[in-house]
Motif scaffolding. Structure first.
Motif, short mmCIF file in Angstrom:
data_model
loop_
_atom_site.label_atom_id
_atom_site.label_comp_id
_atom_site.label_asym_id
_atom_site.label_seq_id
_atom_site.Cartn_x
_atom_site.Cartn_y
_atom_site.Cartn_z
N THR A 60 3.34 4.75 2.32
CA THR A 60 2.14 4.08 1.80
C THR A 60 1.96 2.71 2.45
N SER A 63 0.69 3.19 5.95
CA SER A 63 -0.72 3.55 6.07
C SER A 63 -1.63 2.37 5.73
N CYS A 64 -1.15 1.43 4.94
CA CYS A 64 -1.95 0.24 4.61
C CYS A 64 -1.69 -0.89 5.60
N PRO A 212 -2.14 1.05 -2.90
CA PRO A 212 -3.30 0.82 -2.02
C PRO A 212 -4.40 -0.01 -2.70
N ILE A 215 -3.28 -3.66 -2.90
CA ILE A 215 -3.42 -4.28 -1.57
C ILE A 215 -4.89 -4.61 -1.29
N ASP A 216 -5.78 -3.66 -1.59
CA ASP A 216 -7.22 -3.89 -1.37
C ASP A 216 -7.71 -5.09 -2.19
N ARG A 219 -6.55 -8.30 -0.61
CA ARG A 219 -7.26 -8.54 0.66
C ARG A 219 -8.69 -9.00 0.39
#
Ligand SMILES: [Zn+2]
Length: 241
Positions: A60, A63-64, A212, A215-216, A219
């Protein structure tokens, strides 16, 4: 005489208002300079591994396109050397989280605690060739850290990293993905520097699912995601001297 007293009162009031304004403006100025000069950073940290889910967690993170920090427990390494090597080879940071993670044992004395960290350091070095100097107290440093203990820790070339935000997935691994994401936005001390505590025990599968989204979120809020490295400033809770 009365006029004189009145004008003196006014003078005091004016002086007080000026003083208040000065204090208020200097505070907001200080806050602004911190926010402007220091980039917003979040450190994603995973405690208690390596475990059977660590490979999936690494997939994971890959992929991020994110590098994280793993606070590893020494006794979990035998049989999982491959995954520890993978953590290291994929550019993540490795920290120490004692050898036994046994609260009754590790907090018996400062020396026992430090030796637990050093045993873990040795095991990690044996497998990866890397000697880690970052430590995390199981349960956090509160009620354990003192001035003399910190001195001993530093003498052994170790540095402490607590956290100021937590997913609460250590005590409640079955929290829903939405609740985990919600928790990732809360912080003890909301700062331009967030150290987020997460776990990678075998039962933390929802943490991987939530990752994910977490993380988004960071960001989108303008945070840069970084692993803890040698130049990362140490972070520990205040303690009584
Ligand atoms: Zn732990």
């Amino acid at each position: 005489m009365q006029v004189l007293l009145k004008s003196r009162k006014i003078l005091y009031m004016v002086f007080f208002i000026i003083l208040l304004l000065l204090v208020l403006t200097s505070k907001s100025y200080a806050k602004e300079t911190i926010e402007n000069n220091d980039k917003k950073t979040v450190y994603l940290t995973f405690d208690d591994g390596p475990s059977i889910i660590t490979d999936k967690l690494l997939d994971t993170l890959k992929s991020c396109n994110v590098k994280a920090t793993f606070f590893v427990v020494g006794k979990e390494i035998p049989g999982r050397e491959k995954v520890l090597k993978r953590i290291y080879n994929e550019g993540h940071s490795i920290g120490l989280h004692t050898y036994s993670h046994n609260f009754k044992k590790i907090y018996k004395s400062d020396d026992i605690f430090i030796n637990e960290m050093l045993s873990s350091q040795e095991k990690i070095k044996e497998v990866t060739g890397y000697s880690s100097n970052f430590i995390r107290f199981p349960g956090g440093s509160s009620k354990h850290l003192s001035g003399s203990m910190l001195e001993k820790i530093h003498k052994n070339n170790l540095r402490v990293f607590d956290w100021n935000s937590s997913l609460e997935d250590g005590v409640k691994p079955n929290l829903s993905v939405d609740d985990l994401v919600k928790n990732s936005k809360k912080c003890r001390v909301c700062d331009h520097r967030i150290i987020l505590l997460m776990h990678c025990n075998s039962n933390n599968t929802n943490t991987i699912k939530a990752l994910p989204k977490i993380i988004d979120c960071y960001r989108n809020r303008g945070y840069e995601i970084k692993p803890i490295i040698d130049s990362t400033p140490e972070y520990y809770y205040k303690f009584k001297k």
